[in-house]
Design a protein around this motif. Structure first.
Motif, PDB file in Angstrom:
ATOM      1  N   LEU A   1      29.585  80.041  30.156  1.00 30.52           N
ATOM      2  CA  LEU A   1      30.912  80.653  30.218  1.00 30.52           C
ATOM      3  C   LEU A   1      30.979  82.001  29.506  1.00 30.52           C
ATOM      4  O   LEU A   1      31.876  82.794  29.766  1.00 30.52           O
ATOM      5  CB  LEU A   1      31.959  79.705  29.627  1.00 30.52           C
ATOM      6  CG  LEU A   1      32.243  78.452  30.437  1.00 30.52           C
ATOM      7  CD1 LEU A   1      33.208  77.550  29.685  1.00 30.52           C
ATOM      8  CD2 LEU A   1      32.762  78.790  31.824  1.00 30.52           C
ATOM      9  N   SER A   2      30.024  82.256  28.614  1.00 23.25           N
ATOM     10  CA  SER A   2      30.083  83.500  27.852  1.00 23.25           C
ATOM     11  C   SER A   2      28.978  84.494  28.215  1.00 23.25           C
ATOM     12  O   SER A   2      28.812  85.500  27.539  1.00 23.25           O
ATOM     13  CB  SER A   2      30.048  83.194  26.355  1.00 23.25           C
ATOM     14  OG  SER A   2      28.897  82.479  26.012  1.00 23.25           O
ATOM     15  N   SER A   3      28.238  84.216  29.288  1.00 25.97           N
ATOM     16  CA  SER A   3      27.168  85.127  29.707  1.00 25.97           C
ATOM     17  C   SER A   3      27.686  86.165  30.690  1.00 25.97           C
ATOM     18  O   SER A   3      28.699  85.963  31.352  1.00 25.97           O
ATOM     19  CB  SER A   3      26.026  84.342  30.363  1.00 25.97           C
ATOM     20  OG  SER A   3      25.349  83.596  29.389  1.00 25.97           O
ATOM     21  N   GLY A   4      26.945  87.247  30.802  1.00 31.55           N
ATOM     22  CA  GLY A   4      27.370  88.362  31.633  1.00 31.55           C
ATOM     23  C   GLY A   4      26.981  88.226  33.087  1.00 31.55           C
ATOM     24  O   GLY A   4      26.181  89.009  33.592  1.00 31.55           O
ATOM     25  N   PHE A   5      27.536  87.255  33.790  1.00 28.42           N
ATOM     26  CA  PHE A   5      27.350  87.179  35.234  1.00 28.42           C
ATOM     27  C   PHE A   5      28.638  86.714  35.882  1.00 28.42           C
ATOM     28  O   PHE A   5      29.548  86.252  35.196  1.00 28.42           O
ATOM     29  CB  PHE A   5      26.134  86.326  35.622  1.00 28.42           C
ATOM     30  CG  PHE A   5      26.156  84.894  35.186  1.00 28.42           C
ATOM     31  CD1 PHE A   5      26.499  83.891  36.063  1.00 28.42           C
ATOM     32  CD2 PHE A   5      25.790  84.546  33.900  1.00 28.42           C
ATOM     33  CE1 PHE A   5      26.494  82.569  35.670  1.00 28.42           C
ATOM     34  CE2 PHE A   5      25.774  83.225  33.489  1.00 28.42           C
ATOM     35  CZ  PHE A   5      26.142  82.228  34.383  1.00 28.42           C
ATOM     36  N   PRO A   6      28.757  86.856  37.205  1.00 26.02           N
ATOM     37  CA  PRO A   6      30.057  86.714  37.875  1.00 26.02           C
ATOM     38  C   PRO A   6      30.822  85.416  37.656  1.00 26.02           C
ATOM     39  O   PRO A   6      32.041  85.424  37.727  1.00 26.02           O
ATOM     40  CB  PRO A   6      29.701  86.871  39.356  1.00 26.02           C
ATOM     41  CG  PRO A   6      28.453  87.668  39.359  1.00 26.02           C
ATOM     42  CD  PRO A   6      27.710  87.250  38.124  1.00 26.02           C
ATOM     43  N   VAL A   7      30.170  84.307  37.386  1.00 25.10           N
ATOM     44  CA  VAL A   7      30.900  83.045  37.246  1.00 25.10           C
ATOM     45  C   VAL A   7      31.295  82.749  35.801  1.00 25.10           C
ATOM     46  O   VAL A   7      31.846  81.700  35.523  1.00 25.10           O
ATOM     47  CB  VAL A   7      30.109  81.852  37.845  1.00 25.10           C
ATOM     48  CG1 VAL A   7      29.894  82.051  39.329  1.00 25.10           C
ATOM     49  CG2 VAL A   7      28.785  81.675  37.130  1.00 25.10           C
ATOM     50  N   SER A   8      31.038  83.674  34.898  1.00 30.07           N
ATOM     51  CA  SER A   8      31.404  83.451  33.497  1.00 30.07           C
ATOM     52  C   SER A   8      32.813  83.956  33.237  1.00 30.07           C
ATOM     53  O   SER A   8      33.405  84.656  34.043  1.00 30.07           O
ATOM     54  CB  SER A   8      30.402  84.145  32.569  1.00 30.07           C
ATOM     55  OG  SER A   8      30.431  85.527  32.764  1.00 30.07           O
ATOM     56  N   THR A   9      33.349  83.595  32.086  1.00 31.44           N
ATOM     57  CA  THR A   9      34.722  83.977  31.768  1.00 31.44           C
ATOM     58  C   THR A   9      34.827  84.952  30.595  1.00 31.44           C
ATOM     59  O   THR A   9      35.660  85.836  30.610  1.00 31.44           O
ATOM     60  CB  THR A   9      35.564  82.722  31.448  1.00 31.44           C
ATOM     61  OG1 THR A   9      34.941  81.999  30.402  1.00 31.44           O
ATOM     62  CG2 THR A   9      35.722  81.845  32.673  1.00 31.44           C
ATOM     63  N   ILE A  10      33.995  84.788  29.584  1.00 32.29           N
ATOM     64  CA  ILE A  10      34.128  85.580  28.360  1.00 32.29           C
ATOM     65  C   ILE A  10      33.189  86.790  28.363  1.00 32.29           C
ATOM     66  O   ILE A  10      33.563  87.857  27.931  1.00 32.29           O
ATOM     67  CB  ILE A  10      33.880  84.702  27.110  1.00 32.29           C
ATOM     68  CG1 ILE A  10      34.852  83.526  27.108  1.00 32.29           C
ATOM     69  CG2 ILE A  10      34.022  85.525  25.843  1.00 32.29           C
ATOM     70  CD1 ILE A  10      34.544  82.473  26.085  1.00 32.29           C
ATOM     71  N   ARG A  11      31.985  86.616  28.800  1.00 30.43           N
ATOM     72  CA  ARG A  11      30.981  87.683  28.945  1.00 30.43           C
ATOM     73  C   ARG A  11      30.649  88.410  27.648  1.00 30.43           C
ATOM     74  O   ARG A  11      30.741  89.632  27.567  1.00 30.43           O
ATOM     75  CB  ARG A  11      31.408  88.663  30.030  1.00 30.43           C
ATOM     76  CG  ARG A  11      31.516  88.010  31.374  1.00 30.43           C
ATOM     77  CD  ARG A  11      31.871  88.989  32.459  1.00 30.43           C
ATOM     78  NE  ARG A  11      31.952  88.257  33.710  1.00 30.43           N
ATOM     79  CZ  ARG A  11      32.820  88.509  34.653  1.00 30.43           C
ATOM     80  NH1 ARG A  11      33.668  89.496  34.516  1.00 30.43           N
ATOM     81  NH2 ARG A  11      32.834  87.785  35.750  1.00 30.43           N
ATOM     82  N   ILE A  12      30.264  87.659  26.632  1.00 31.37           N
ATOM     83  CA  ILE A  12      29.836  88.284  25.380  1.00 31.37           C
ATOM     84  C   ILE A  12      28.318  88.230  25.203  1.00 31.37           C
ATOM     85  O   ILE A  12      27.773  88.906  24.338  1.00 31.37           O
ATOM     86  CB  ILE A  12      30.537  87.654  24.154  1.00 31.37           C
ATOM     87  CG1 ILE A  12      30.276  86.164  24.070  1.00 31.37           C
ATOM     88  CG2 ILE A  12      32.011  87.969  24.165  1.00 31.37           C
ATOM     89  CD1 ILE A  12      30.801  85.498  22.813  1.00 31.37           C
ATOM     90  N   ILE A  13      27.636  87.414  26.010  1.00 32.07           N
ATOM     91  CA  ILE A  13      26.176  87.312  25.954  1.00 32.07           C
ATOM     92  C   ILE A  13      25.621  88.021  27.190  1.00 32.07           C
ATOM     93  O   ILE A  13      25.922  87.623  28.315  1.00 32.07           O
ATOM     94  CB  ILE A  13      25.711  85.834  25.947  1.00 32.07           C
ATOM     95  CG1 ILE A  13      26.244  85.099  24.729  1.00 32.07           C
ATOM     96  CG2 ILE A  13      24.185  85.758  26.005  1.00 32.07           C
ATOM     97  CD1 ILE A  13      25.968  83.603  24.749  1.00 32.07           C
ATOM     98  N   PRO A  14      24.828  89.073  27.005  1.00 31.82           N
ATOM     99  CA  PRO A  14      24.234  89.729  28.174  1.00 31.82           C
ATOM    100  C   PRO A  14      23.404  88.723  28.987  1.00 31.82           C
ATOM    101  O   PRO A  14      22.736  87.854  28.416  1.00 31.82           O
ATOM    102  CB  PRO A  14      23.344  90.812  27.573  1.00 31.82           C
ATOM    103  CG  PRO A  14      23.908  91.047  26.211  1.00 31.82           C
ATOM    104  CD  PRO A  14      24.455  89.723  25.756  1.00 31.82           C
ATOM    105  N   PHE A  15      23.462  88.865  30.294  1.00 25.77           N
ATOM    106  CA  PHE A  15      22.745  87.937  31.174  1.00 25.77           C
ATOM    107  C   PHE A  15      21.244  87.949  30.883  1.00 25.77           C
ATOM    108  O   PHE A  15      20.578  86.924  30.948  1.00 25.77           O
ATOM    109  CB  PHE A  15      23.035  88.281  32.633  1.00 25.77           C
ATOM    110  CG  PHE A  15      22.517  87.272  33.614  1.00 25.77           C
ATOM    111  CD1 PHE A  15      22.764  85.919  33.463  1.00 25.77           C
ATOM    112  CD2 PHE A  15      21.787  87.685  34.708  1.00 25.77           C
ATOM    113  CE1 PHE A  15      22.299  84.985  34.371  1.00 25.77           C
ATOM    114  CE2 PHE A  15      21.317  86.761  35.632  1.00 25.77           C
ATOM    115  CZ  PHE A  15      21.567  85.415  35.459  1.00 25.77           C
ATOM    116  N   THR A  16      20.712  89.110  30.530  1.00 25.61           N
ATOM    117  CA  THR A  16      19.289  89.176  30.197  1.00 25.61           C
ATOM    118  C   THR A  16      18.977  88.363  28.941  1.00 25.61           C
ATOM    119  O   THR A  16      17.913  87.747  28.860  1.00 25.61           O
ATOM    120  CB  THR A  16      18.838  90.641  30.004  1.00 25.61           C
ATOM    121  OG1 THR A  16      19.719  91.274  29.080  1.00 25.61           O
ATOM    122  CG2 THR A  16      18.858  91.401  31.318  1.00 25.61           C
TER     123      THR A  16
END
Length: 119
Positions: free
Chosen positions: A49-64
């Motif tokens: 939920l916190s990763s940087g990809f389209p199905v996440s919500t918070i985006r604080i962890i880069p997907f890499t």
């Protein structure tokens, strides 16, 4: 060859959470493997939920970075039955080994630099 897009990886992450949540009941896991499965479901959901990809919500962890987390988690899951001493529980041991192999395979096949990641 990177055939899994960031979006598809996100859906596979949610499937992984469901598998970890259902495994203790469906596989009749003993206490330690069951508690670990529930804990992994929670942690995996939080990371998803916190990763940087389209199905996440918070985006604080880069997907890499999520990719690097999974590079560690896969091998650790394979080792967990031996580290925590439940190798004699065949179903639990095999579950964690298979989940580790699947996480490694998905990680190797995922395009962590894909254009539909958030950052």
């Amino acid at each position: 060859m990177k055939i899994i897009s960031p979006r598809a990886h996100g859906y596979l992450d949610f499937l992984t959470v469901i598998i970890f949540l259902l495994a203790p009941v469906l596989l009749n896991l003993s206490q330690v493997p069951a508690i670990l499965a529930y804990g992994l479901a929670f942690v995996h959901l939080a990371v998803t939920l916190s990763s940087g990809f389209p199905v996440s919500t918070i985006r604080i962890i880069p997907f890499t970075l999520q990719g690097w987390i999974e590079r560690v988690v896969g091998p650790v899951l394979i080792a967990v039955p031996f580290i925590l001493g439940f190798t004699e529980e065949v179903i639990a041991r095999n579950f964690y080994i298979v989940m580790g192999i699947i996480i490694i395979a998905v990680g190797l096949l995922t395009d962590y630099q894909g254009k539909n990641r958030s950052y």
